[in-house]
Design a protein around this motif. Structure first.
Motif, PDB file in Angstrom:
ATOM      1  N   GLU A   1      10.389  11.217   5.761  1.00 23.20           N
ATOM      2  CA  GLU A   1      11.801  11.183   6.148  1.00 23.20           C
ATOM      3  C   GLU A   1      12.632  11.920   5.106  1.00 23.20           C
ATOM      4  N   LEU A   2      13.445  12.869   5.563  1.00 23.09           N
ATOM      5  CA  LEU A   2      14.328  13.625   4.668  1.00 23.09           C
ATOM      6  C   LEU A   2      15.567  12.777   4.362  1.00 23.09           C
ATOM      7  N   PRO A   3      16.309  13.122   3.294  1.00 22.14           N
ATOM      8  CA  PRO A   3      17.519  12.361   2.946  1.00 22.14           C
ATOM      9  C   PRO A   3      18.521  12.309   4.101  1.00 22.14           C
ATOM     10  N   GLY A   4      18.582  13.357   4.919  1.00 20.86           N
ATOM     11  CA  GLY A   4      19.519  13.380   6.043  1.00 20.86           C
ATOM     12  C   GLY A   4      19.044  12.557   7.239  1.00 20.86           C
ATOM     13  N   GLY A   5      17.828  11.973   7.131  1.00 19.19           N
ATOM     14  CA  GLY A   5      17.338  11.121   8.198  1.00 19.19           C
ATOM     15  C   GLY A   5      16.341  11.786   9.138  1.00 19.19           C
ATOM     16  N   GLU A   6      16.241  13.122   9.083  1.00 16.71           N
ATOM     17  CA  GLU A   6      15.258  13.792   9.945  1.00 16.71           C
ATOM     18  C   GLU A   6      13.853  13.371   9.531  1.00 16.71           C
ATOM     19  N   ARG A   7      12.955  13.279  10.498  1.00 14.71           N
ATOM     20  CA  ARG A   7      11.566  12.948  10.206  1.00 14.71           C
ATOM     21  C   ARG A   7      10.664  14.144  10.485  1.00 14.71           C
ATOM     22  N   ILE A   8       9.707  14.343   9.597  1.00 11.63           N
ATOM     23  CA  ILE A   8       8.760  15.443   9.743  1.00 11.63           C
ATOM     24  C   ILE A   8       7.359  14.857   9.797  1.00 11.63           C
ATOM     25  N   THR A   9       6.607  15.260  10.827  1.00 10.80           N
ATOM     26  CA  THR A   9       5.249  14.761  11.034  1.00 10.80           C
ATOM     27  C   THR A   9       4.241  15.814  10.579  1.00 10.80           C
ATOM     28  N   SER A  10       3.229  15.367   9.873  1.00 14.88           N
ATOM     29  CA  SER A  10       2.191  16.246   9.337  1.00 14.88           C
ATOM     30  C   SER A  10       0.817  15.697   9.678  1.00 14.88           C
ATOM     31  N   ILE A  11      -0.109  16.580   9.985  1.00 18.26           N
ATOM     32  CA  ILE A  11      -1.514  16.185  10.158  1.00 18.26           C
ATOM     33  C   ILE A  11      -2.306  16.820   9.019  1.00 18.26           C
ATOM     34  N   ILE A  12      -2.879  15.993   8.163  1.00 19.52           N
ATOM     35  CA  ILE A  12      -3.704  16.482   7.048  1.00 19.52           C
ATOM     36  C   ILE A  12      -5.004  15.675   7.015  1.00 19.52           C
ATOM     37  N   THR A  13      -5.965  16.115   6.229  1.00 23.47           N
ATOM     38  CA  THR A  13      -7.239  15.388   6.199  1.00 23.47           C
ATOM     39  C   THR A  13      -7.072  14.042   5.477  1.00 23.47           C
ATOM     40  N   ILE A  14      -7.973  13.103   5.786  1.00 21.48           N
ATOM     41  CA  ILE A  14      -7.912  11.790   5.125  1.00 21.48           C
ATOM     42  C   ILE A  14      -8.207  11.925   3.629  1.00 21.48           C
ATOM     43  N   GLU A  15      -8.985  12.944   3.235  1.00 24.17           N
ATOM     44  CA  GLU A  15      -9.226  13.167   1.799  1.00 24.17           C
ATOM     45  C   GLU A  15      -7.932  13.544   1.083  1.00 24.17           C
ATOM     46  N   SER A  16      -7.103  14.342   1.740  1.00 23.51           N
ATOM     47  CA  SER A  16      -5.838  14.747   1.117  1.00 23.51           C
ATOM     48  C   SER A  16      -4.944  13.531   0.884  1.00 23.51           C
ATOM     49  N   VAL A  17      -4.905  12.625   1.850  1.00 27.26           N
ATOM     50  CA  VAL A  17      -4.077  11.432   1.700  1.00 27.26           C
ATOM     51  C   VAL A  17      -4.522  10.637   0.470  1.00 27.26           C
ATOM     52  N   LYS A  18      -5.846  10.513   0.308  1.00 32.16           N
ATOM     53  CA  LYS A  18      -6.367   9.774  -0.848  1.00 32.16           C
ATOM     54  C   LYS A  18      -6.083  10.500  -2.159  1.00 32.16           C
ATOM     55  N   GLU A  19      -6.375  11.785  -2.189  1.00 33.38           N
ATOM     56  CA  GLU A  19      -6.220  12.529  -3.443  1.00 33.38           C
ATOM     57  C   GLU A  19      -4.776  12.569  -3.925  1.00 33.38           C
ATOM     58  N   LEU A  20      -3.846  12.613  -2.989  1.00 37.72           N
ATOM     59  CA  LEU A  20      -2.425  12.651  -3.372  1.00 37.72           C
ATOM     60  C   LEU A  20      -1.871  11.239  -3.576  1.00 37.72           C
ATOM     61  N   GLY A  21      -2.671  10.221  -3.253  1.00 39.25           N
ATOM     62  CA  GLY A  21      -2.196   8.837  -3.414  1.00 39.25           C
ATOM     63  C   GLY A  21      -1.013   8.525  -2.522  1.00 39.25           C
ATOM     64  N   LEU A  22      -1.017   9.071  -1.314  1.00 46.37           N
ATOM     65  CA  LEU A  22       0.115   8.853  -0.404  1.00 46.37           C
ATOM     66  C   LEU A  22       0.148   7.416   0.092  1.00 46.37           C
ATOM     67  N   GLU A  23       1.332   6.835   0.112  1.00 46.54           N
ATOM     68  CA  GLU A  23       1.534   5.510   0.696  1.00 46.54           C
ATOM     69  C   GLU A  23       3.005   5.400   1.080  1.00 46.54           C
TER      70      GLU A  23
END
Lengths: 70, 70, 70, 70, 70, 70
Positions: free
Chosen positions: B28-50
């Motif tokens: 979610e951007l500061p202005g409220g817009e939402r951006i959807t992304s499809i990335i690999t599950i490894e990327s989510v882990k490596e970047l520590g996304l939560e």
């Protein structure tokens, strides 16, 4: 037409630069963020794009990467 | 690292959904817009996304299309 | 909405297969060629896609490669 | 070589336009639909593309979006 | 078939992971670098991909970004 | 910044060619393979790219196809 692309951000055209086959189009979102797009010069003409016109920046979700500050 | 991608929009992770090879990440951007992304599950882990973490949605300019209301 | 993507090929949905985050959608053109697309499962729902429905396969020109027989 | 791209549509080159780094190549399918591609000028030379030559328009499935009439 | 994609890097398949619609394929280049690809499960079957098989990682030039260390 | 893109190959810039809106940048990997990228001319300037400079070729996994010799 409605399109499957998950990201359709509304803004205004604030800059246009034309090349031989491609043009660069810059869209400003209401929050002030700017989004740069490269599309063909035919697309610019067909959509009637010009500075000040309302337009959407459209991105398929599989083309969005994520970054984090180290 | 600095990267050539023209579009690097700062926001916060507001949703995560995991599949077998890909995950869907919503920023979610500061202005409220939402951006959807499809990335690999490894990327989510490596970047520590939560959910709640600061993150950038990054898009190469050649992957941005333009739309106009008819 | 009108969109900058140069390639908007009209056909019919002839197959749908759903995964955890993505779905595979197959469109058949009037000439019989089939086009395969991977989009999110949310897109399939929002567009109301089902077998037999008219739909367009949409591709940005910068995502089209050319091949020749050797 | 055989390639993983799901979409390999056979047609003929009907138009070529050269820029500084990219060229625009238009392929016409047997059913009359036209597909526009942006590739580098080196690719045009290496493949020996010219108007009238048989060629394939090749698109990875993850780069195909779906649209429906509203 | 010869294809316009500028980047065709020869290596060996060193890992395969299958999801519901997509598979992750990892190619190792002779220099040891690894390249990860997401393609449909049908593509994996049609190309007969398995660990140890020679294969090319293929990327269109417009999908390559550049990064520099800060 | 750390980025989700699975493929980040380190090399050196060995060629640069500038167009009106895009530039072609060629990176050579340590193993001798060359990778061609098309990015905007602004990106080339902002990253300070020039022949001889260390740089990464960065590719999202969903943009990598696989090929096999027939």
């Amino acid at each position: 037409m409605r399109i499957s692309a998950r990201n359709q951000l509304k803004g205004k055209v604030v800059d246009l630069k034309e090349g031989a086959v491609n043009s660069k189009v810059t869209i400003e979102l209401p929050g002030g963020e700017r989004i740069t797009s490269i599309i063909t010069i035919e697309s610019v003409k067909e959509l009637g794009l010009e500075v000040g016109k309302d337009a959407f920046a459209i991105v398929k979700a599989s083309n969005v990467m994520i970054g984090v500050d180290e």
